[in-house]
Write a protein that holds these residues in place. Sequence first.
Motif, PDB file in Angstrom:
ATOM      1  N   PRO A 237     116.284   8.403 -40.461  1.00  0.00           N
ATOM      2  CA  PRO A 237     116.191   7.860 -42.384  1.00  0.00           C
ATOM      3  C   PRO A 237     115.666   6.754 -43.009  1.00  0.00           C
ATOM      4  O   PRO A 237     115.114   6.629 -44.303  1.00  0.00           O
ATOM      5  CB  PRO A 237     117.787   8.220 -42.567  1.00  0.00           C
ATOM      6  N   GLU A 238     116.101   5.405 -41.635  1.00  0.00           N
ATOM      7  CA  GLU A 238     115.330   4.252 -42.329  1.00  0.00           C
ATOM      8  C   GLU A 238     113.622   4.164 -42.601  1.00  0.00           C
ATOM      9  O   GLU A 238     113.595   3.649 -43.041  1.00  0.00           O
ATOM     10  CB  GLU A 238     115.945   3.399 -41.199  1.00  0.00           C
ATOM     11  N   ASP A 239     113.552   4.632 -41.483  1.00  0.00           N
ATOM     12  CA  ASP A 239     111.352   4.830 -41.837  1.00  0.00           C
ATOM     13  C   ASP A 239     110.930   5.736 -43.169  1.00  0.00           C
ATOM     14  O   ASP A 239     110.423   4.834 -43.616  1.00  0.00           O
ATOM     15  CB  ASP A 239     111.008   5.927 -39.770  1.00  0.00           C
ATOM     16  N   LEU A 240     111.685   6.990 -43.048  1.00  0.00           N
ATOM     17  CA  LEU A 240     111.785   7.390 -44.576  1.00  0.00           C
ATOM     18  C   LEU A 240     111.808   6.646 -45.402  1.00  0.00           C
ATOM     19  O   LEU A 240     110.944   6.201 -46.827  1.00  0.00           O
ATOM     20  CB  LEU A 240     112.235   8.427 -44.963  1.00  0.00           C
ATOM     21  N   ALA A 241     112.783   5.100 -45.155  1.00  0.00           N
ATOM     22  CA  ALA A 241     113.280   4.230 -46.026  1.00  0.00           C
ATOM     23  C   ALA A 241     112.004   3.968 -46.887  1.00  0.00           C
ATOM     24  O   ALA A 241     111.753   2.992 -47.997  1.00  0.00           O
ATOM     25  CB  ALA A 241     114.708   3.646 -46.115  1.00  0.00           C
ATOM     26  N   LEU A 242     111.585   3.625 -45.200  1.00  0.00           N
ATOM     27  CA  LEU A 242     110.988   1.671 -45.354  1.00  0.00           C
ATOM     28  C   LEU A 242     109.256   2.338 -46.338  1.00  0.00           C
ATOM     29  O   LEU A 242     108.390   2.356 -46.321  1.00  0.00           O
ATOM     30  CB  LEU A 242     110.496   1.987 -44.022  1.00  0.00           C
ATOM     31  N   VAL A 243     108.511   4.082 -45.675  1.00  0.00           N
ATOM     32  CA  VAL A 243     107.562   4.622 -46.687  1.00  0.00           C
ATOM     33  C   VAL A 243     107.350   4.122 -47.926  1.00  0.00           C
ATOM     34  O   VAL A 243     106.977   4.289 -48.401  1.00  0.00           O
ATOM     35  CB  VAL A 243     107.840   5.992 -45.801  1.00  0.00           C
TER      36      VAL A 243
ATOM     37  N   THR B 246     127.329  -1.562 -64.013  1.00  0.00           N
ATOM     38  CA  THR B 246     126.412  -1.435 -62.568  1.00  0.00           C
ATOM     39  C   THR B 246     125.471  -2.428 -62.852  1.00  0.00           C
ATOM     40  O   THR B 246     124.930  -1.889 -63.659  1.00  0.00           O
ATOM     41  CB  THR B 246     126.654  -0.423 -62.802  1.00  0.00           C
ATOM     42  N   VAL B 247     125.504  -3.317 -61.235  1.00  0.00           N
ATOM     43  CA  VAL B 247     123.790  -3.546 -61.272  1.00  0.00           C
ATOM     44  C   VAL B 247     123.420  -2.862 -60.408  1.00  0.00           C
ATOM     45  O   VAL B 247     123.597  -2.711 -59.082  1.00  0.00           O
ATOM     46  CB  VAL B 247     123.701  -5.286 -61.247  1.00  0.00           C
ATOM     47  N   VAL B 248     122.121  -3.101 -60.473  1.00  0.00           N
ATOM     48  CA  VAL B 248     121.276  -2.496 -58.814  1.00  0.00           C
ATOM     49  C   VAL B 248     120.998  -4.250 -57.951  1.00  0.00           C
ATOM     50  O   VAL B 248     119.798  -4.846 -58.706  1.00  0.00           O
ATOM     51  CB  VAL B 248     119.804  -2.282 -59.159  1.00  0.00           C
ATOM     52  N   LEU B 249     121.574  -3.524 -56.574  1.00  0.00           N
ATOM     53  CA  LEU B 249     121.227  -4.768 -56.249  1.00  0.00           C
ATOM     54  C   LEU B 249     119.948  -5.505 -55.151  1.00  0.00           C
ATOM     55  O   LEU B 249     119.348  -6.055 -55.588  1.00  0.00           O
ATOM     56  CB  LEU B 249     122.040  -5.187 -54.820  1.00  0.00           C
ATOM     57  N   GLY B 250     119.311  -3.862 -55.241  1.00  0.00           N
ATOM     58  CA  GLY B 250     117.582  -4.314 -54.478  1.00  0.00           C
ATOM     59  C   GLY B 250     117.276  -2.733 -54.082  1.00  0.00           C
ATOM     60  O   GLY B 250     118.100  -1.688 -54.071  1.00  0.00           O
ATOM     61  N   GLY B 251     116.439  -2.324 -52.969  1.00  0.00           N
ATOM     62  CA  GLY B 251     116.441  -1.500 -52.817  1.00  0.00           C
ATOM     63  C   GLY B 251     116.929  -0.060 -51.844  1.00  0.00           C
ATOM     64  O   GLY B 251     117.953  -0.721 -51.575  1.00  0.00           O
ATOM     65  N   ALA B 252     116.989   1.014 -51.819  1.00  0.00           N
ATOM     66  CA  ALA B 252     117.745   1.821 -50.398  1.00  0.00           C
ATOM     67  C   ALA B 252     118.226   1.158 -49.503  1.00  0.00           C
ATOM     68  O   ALA B 252     119.577   1.824 -49.166  1.00  0.00           O
ATOM     69  CB  ALA B 252     117.180   2.883 -50.655  1.00  0.00           C
ATOM     70  N   ARG B 253     117.295   0.694 -48.814  1.00  0.00           N
ATOM     71  CA  ARG B 253     117.955   0.283 -47.458  1.00  0.00           C
ATOM     72  C   ARG B 253     118.954  -0.867 -46.795  1.00  0.00           C
ATOM     73  O   ARG B 253     118.861  -1.379 -48.164  1.00  0.00           O
ATOM     74  CB  ARG B 253     116.576  -0.505 -46.554  1.00  0.00           C
TER      75      ARG B 253
END
Lengths: 172, 450
Positions: A5-11, B48-55
């Motif tokens: 999933p981390e890779d997918l997130a990166l993509v 609610t605030v959006v901090l950043g990307g999903a990772r």
Amino acid sequence: MQFDPEDLALVLESLDGVDYQHFQLEMGDLRIVLTRGPETPASPAPSASGPAPDTAGSRPESKPAADIQPGTPHPTAAASTTAERPGAPGPDDKTITAPILGTFYRSPKPGDPPYVSVGDPVETDTVICIVEVMKLMTPVTAGHRGVVTEVLATDGELVEFEQPLFRIGPAS
Amino acid sequence: MTAVVFVANRGEIALRILTACRGLGLRTVLGVSAADRDSMPAALADRTVVLGGARADRSYLAQDTVLAAALGTGCTAIHPGYGFLSENAAFAEACAANGLTFIGPSPQALRRLGDKIEARELAESLGVPVSPGGTAVSPEEVHRLAESIGYPLLIKAAHGGGGKGMKLVTGPEELTSAWQVASGEALAAFGHGAVFMERFVERARHVEVQILGDRHGGRLHVGERDCTVQYRYQKVIEESASEGLTPEDRRVLTESALRIAAELDYVGLGTVEFLFDESTGAISFLEVNPRLQVEHPVTEAATGIDLVREQIQACLGEPLSFKQSDVVFRGHAVECRITAQDPARGLAPSPGTLRRWRPPRRGGLRLDSHMYEGYRFPPFYDALMGKLVAWGEDRARAIDLMSDALAEFEIEGFPTSLGLLRRIVADPDFRANRIHTNWLTERLENEAHS
């Protein structure tokens, strides 16, 4: 190789901000297809008739009135330059969003004129504002050639990740 | 001044914290990743605030972003939940430097407990039972130490925890290479290569003590939890109380936990983990989790105490609202972790779109969950979907209720642990409490091989 999933997130994050309509990635058994465009009715609409379990089962619907005060203004912030909203966005306008969460500044330092104002022409690499996170300044570039048609955020205020900051219309 | 609490977490625990804040009349701001914009906690928070990307490293783990978001929204305190920044001493220090109350113990306590070698030494110095073990530098010393401990033994990362990065060594021929591999992995995973070894207990129960402290020297324990049902060191089912303990065992456990709490001037919630050797009856200290724990609801169910409310108030400077003698245990509580993991594939993560989520509706149950039908379970974070807690007058009745509840629970859309949980609560060994920490792992691995 393993694709986690981390890779997918990166993509997905690498593709963020990239103009594409169809993206396909194949690695062995793995196949990922991404399409952009009008919403397709592929996934069934979520059922709204689910039972409401004791604590948490259905989406809470109404949001309590948010009256959180914004933080104390940044000590170095000049008299706040408010958002400029001259008119409705045109069909070819691009919206420039915040690349990170932080404090939005329209000028290099307090008292300086803003990087850009409505009506100013910009090139792809023109710096249009900075976003500050705990003293670290990140310059934001226009990313498109055109003319600033609208300023959507207020100088010195917190902007969220992907919050719209500017609208840029086609070069005249 | 009334506190405004920034919740730096997601999922069911964010909901739990937001609910506790609301109960205390505190306003809340939730920081979410772009993947959690439409989550249930995002709808519950005042803002609610959006901090950043999903990772996570761009959102929930991005310390400066979390701080900037909390300061920029006028918050005065940060609740880190569990995981993410909850045990990060540098983050707790940065909160203090910016005038924010970190809802957790002091940075000093976090630092001492974060290094498991130091935590072991701390426990030992206080007369808390610790299993044979330690650390060494040269290969000769490592071998000498291993001989004195005896095989099999476990190599663990000093800055790991929760079973991550552990290596089982069954004989001296494996030792040198396992020690080097473990050290390399620890460096890659935790940024510190320090490792240590400990005697491996083959037939152990995992028993932990809940501690709670305030800023006025008030400290108490809220009993023990039994988390013996684990799959590869990840907890699957938790109970309160731990039924096999004698009053003497219980006294050793709680006194040990309170001694550690006193030494650290402990503030807020913490869990002191122990192993109970089934064959010898020996108790040994494992580690301290200096934060709110996933399985806290079983303690709440067995005592009626709102642990999260107490934690928040204590960290904000209020004295504890009850005394040790007020803590009364009643009945038995069982918690099952429902996860987006596929039992048919070694409990591999199995995210997807939740098409059906129909929890059981019966008295005596509690469900902590951020699920709703149509929810797209993201692949970026842990697999926890919810925690189902059943309470009964005794262990058998709590398990009966859990069994009925799991049978009624309907979940569709992607594989989950629901079927596995149903099997465990029906298992004669589990019902008779004839289990140990490797019981479930051995059973599933035997099935996979046959």
